[in-house]
Design a protein around this motif. Sequence first.
Motif, short mmCIF file in Angstrom:
data_model
loop_
_atom_site.label_atom_id
_atom_site.label_comp_id
_atom_site.label_asym_id
_atom_site.label_seq_id
_atom_site.Cartn_x
_atom_site.Cartn_y
_atom_site.Cartn_z
N LEU A 202 0.71 -1.19 -0.27
CA LEU A 202 0.12 0.05 0.07
C LEU A 202 0.98 1.32 -0.02
CD1 LEU A 202 -2.46 -1.21 2.79
CD2 LEU A 202 -3.21 -0.62 0.55
N PHE A 230 1.91 -1.66 -5.42
CA PHE A 230 1.04 -3.01 -5.60
C PHE A 230 1.66 -3.39 -6.81
CE2 PHE A 230 -1.97 -5.62 -7.56
CZ PHE A 230 -2.34 -6.47 -6.83
N MET A 306 -9.31 2.73 12.93
CA MET A 306 -10.08 1.53 12.81
C MET A 306 -11.06 1.54 13.72
SD MET A 306 -8.90 0.42 9.82
CE MET A 306 -8.49 1.96 9.58
C1 MCA Z 1 -4.35 4.31 -10.15
N1 MCA Z 1 -4.95 4.90 -10.98
C2 MCA Z 1 -6.24 5.20 -10.47
C3 MCA Z 1 -6.01 4.44 -9.23
N2 MCA Z 1 -4.96 4.19 -8.99
N3 MCA Z 1 -7.03 5.81 -10.91
C4 MCA Z 1 -8.48 5.63 -10.06
N4 MCA Z 1 -8.36 5.34 -8.86
C5 MCA Z 1 -7.08 4.53 -8.20
N5 MCA Z 1 -7.27 4.15 -6.93
C6 MCA Z 1 -4.55 5.05 -12.49
C7 MCA Z 1 -3.25 5.24 -12.89
O1 MCA Z 1 -2.57 6.55 -12.46
C8 MCA Z 1 -3.16 4.86 -14.21
O2 MCA Z 1 -3.46 5.90 -15.01
C9 MCA Z 1 -4.19 3.78 -14.32
O3 MCA Z 1 -5.26 4.49 -13.30
C10 MCA Z 1 -4.00 2.49 -14.04
O4 MCA Z 1 -3.11 2.22 -13.21
P1 MCA Z 1 -2.45 1.07 -12.65
O5 MCA Z 1 -1.16 0.82 -12.86
O6 MCA Z 1 -3.39 -0.28 -13.03
O7 MCA Z 1 -2.78 1.36 -10.86
P2 MCA Z 1 -1.82 0.91 -9.97
O8 MCA Z 1 -0.63 1.58 -10.03
O9 MCA Z 1 -1.73 -0.72 -9.82
O10 MCA Z 1 -2.72 1.35 -8.42
C11 MCA Z 1 -4.01 0.80 -8.20
C12 MCA Z 1 -3.86 0.57 -6.73
C13 MCA Z 1 -3.72 1.94 -6.06
C14 MCA Z 1 -3.13 -0.67 -6.34
C15 MCA Z 1 -5.37 0.07 -6.30
O11 MCA Z 1 -4.57 2.88 -6.44
C16 MCA Z 1 -3.77 1.68 -4.58
O12 MCA Z 1 -2.79 1.45 -4.05
N6 MCA Z 1 -4.66 2.09 -3.69
C17 MCA Z 1 -4.75 2.09 -2.60
C18 MCA Z 1 -5.27 3.30 -1.96
C19 MCA Z 1 -5.01 3.40 -0.52
O13 MCA Z 1 -4.19 3.03 0.22
N7 MCA Z 1 -6.44 3.67 0.22
C20 MCA Z 1 -6.22 3.79 1.63
C21 MCA Z 1 -6.82 5.07 2.04
P3 MCA Z 1 -2.73 6.11 -16.23
O14 MCA Z 1 -3.12 4.79 -17.14
O15 MCA Z 1 -3.19 7.32 -16.67
O16 MCA Z 1 -1.04 6.11 -16.16
S1 MCA Z 1 -7.07 5.17 3.85
C22 MCA Z 1 -8.76 4.76 4.25
O17 MCA Z 1 -9.44 4.60 3.10
C23 MCA Z 1 -9.27 4.40 5.49
C24 MCA Z 1 -8.70 4.94 6.69
C25 MCA Z 1 -9.34 3.04 5.59
O18 MCA Z 1 -10.60 2.64 6.01
O19 MCA Z 1 -8.24 2.08 5.34
#
Ligand code: MCA
Length: 507
Positions: A202, A230, A306
């Motif tokens: 993450l 990831f 959490m």
């Molecule tokens: C990447 N892209 C996205 C996202 N991630 N677009 C929308 N939403 C996203 N989340 C874009 C990239 O820039 C890329 O654009 C295209 O989508 C494809 O990217 P890809 O390489 O497939 O994505 P990735 O780098 O593998 O990332 C996806 C992911 C990442 C692994 C799901 O978004 C991630 O690590 N998410 C985790 C977020 C997180 O930690 N949330 C916690 C918040 P282009 O094609 O133009 O380059 S804390 C929270 O919510 C609370 C407290 C809780 O309960 O936890």
Amino acid sequence: MNPLYDRFFAPHRDNKSVFLKLADGTALTYAEFRDRVGQIANTLLAWGLHPGDRVAVQIEKSPDALALYGACAQTGTVFLPLNTGYTADELSYFVKDSGAKLFICDPANAEALDPVARRHRAKLETLGVDGAGSLSRAANSQSPIAPTAEVQGNDLAALLYTSGTTGRSKGAMLTHDNLVSNAETLAEYWRFTSDDVLLHALPIFHTHGLFVAINVTLAAGSSMIFMPKFDIDVLLAEMPGASVLMGVPTFYTRLLDDVRLNKDVSAEMRLFISGSAPLLAETHIAFQQRTGHRILERYGMTETNMNASNPYDGDRRAGTVGRPLPGIAIKIMDTDTDTELPQGEIGQIVVRGPNVFCGYWNMPEKTAEELWPDGFFITGDLGQFDEDGYLQIVGRQKDLIISGGYNIYPKEIELLLDENPNVVESAVVGVPHADFGEAVVAYVVPTADSPPDPALLQELCRRKLARFKHPQDILLITDLPRNTMGKVQKNVLRDRYIHAKQSSVEA
Ligand code: MCA
Ligand code: AMP
């Protein structure tokens, strides 16, 4: 006394076990890590920082980035991590609003961000991966033994910005006690020990990857396989040597899409945890069928860390986030009438406990609206309890899109689109997305004489907003549908979009 540092960093001073296993095959022990924390703490002190000063950071994932978090704890300064995808415009708001004294960015962005730092009188320094940057260089010549600032449990440890329904981001003020209490609870609840090896894929600028993953690891003295991001190939290759994964639902749907995910590759794993966005019951079931593991879903927020978790032992129920964690109270309320609803009824989820933040930075009115005098925080999520006390999240009162675990507040995008002189008004909605759960779509009402070019609006979004907030479609519409109260019916727009997509696939 310094609760965060005393509890999670100081005890590891002579701990020779591995803290981080890194992508290049090297490892960092706890003792080495703690020494680095001390060197960076001394650097912050040499740069004139004092307890309470905010340290804004937009940096890539690295051991030094974690050590900087520890150094902020040790010096009593306030850690303010920022999404690496934020544009200079977005960053300018955070640096200004927080009054950050120090702004640390990646060396590659220093030139572009220098005007931001200057405008808001923050000292700009850099930290890159692999030891690059002015902070790493300065720290190299510092002693690993640093003085520990005297701070109380209710002093600020971190400021994390969450977007606001009005479009203005709010800085959630998290205290030392908030962070320590939640990590200790989770480490015990999820049975973390020094034998555990966490797959860490993450980002570390949000609660999930930072406070849940890192603090729980530090509390238990576990190890982490620390991945830059990831990457399914790396994740599956490392899985046989690991015991726990923490991920957003996209991690699990991507794993299920890969034929290499099976019982053998996950045989050594003891726990798969999901959060930050709803995990579909079908994902939970498919994962169990494929691997034999039942994903443990939990529920949290930036403001609270959490709140609830499915049990470690016992029934992990698909489509629920489990029961309130020990020491945390959750009620379902009708917030209009201020009454608690009985079991089975749907209402606003409100939360109270040592995990709940102490307010929004410089926003006393917002704080008073959402954090009641009796200590309960209004989450903006809608839920209900089943007869066994399991909480189910059924929707959101707040207008929020969650894409791949990242939160997007439609208002922020609407305000930007509305700035265009050829736009009368706009409405941004979340639509289903196979990989990210939800994606952004914008509907725009054009002025009668000259409609805006959607390509130019997309360009505007690209310039001003982080990539994950960009609409996948911007569509022109004559009028926005409204209810009798004049409120835009976003569900109608969502359904219209889904219907149009289905029709175009069938055609
Ligand atoms: C990447 N892209 C996205 C996202 N991630 N677009 C929308 N939403 C996203 N989340 C874009 C990239 O820039 C890329 O654009 C295209 O989508 C494809 O990217 P890809 O390489 O497939 O994505 P990735 O780098 O593998 O990332 C996806 C992911 C990442 C692994 C799901 O978004 C991630 O690590 N998410 C985790 C977020 C997180 O930690 N949330 C916690 C918040 P282009 O094609 O133009 O380059 S804390 C929270 O919510 C609370 C407290 C809780 O309960 O936890
Ligand atoms: P954030 O503002 O990034 O802290 O996001 C918190 C929000 O994410 C919560 O208010 C929920 O709407 C959502 N969330 C977190 N965990 C879950 C979950 N397990 N299921 C559904 N929604 C979740």
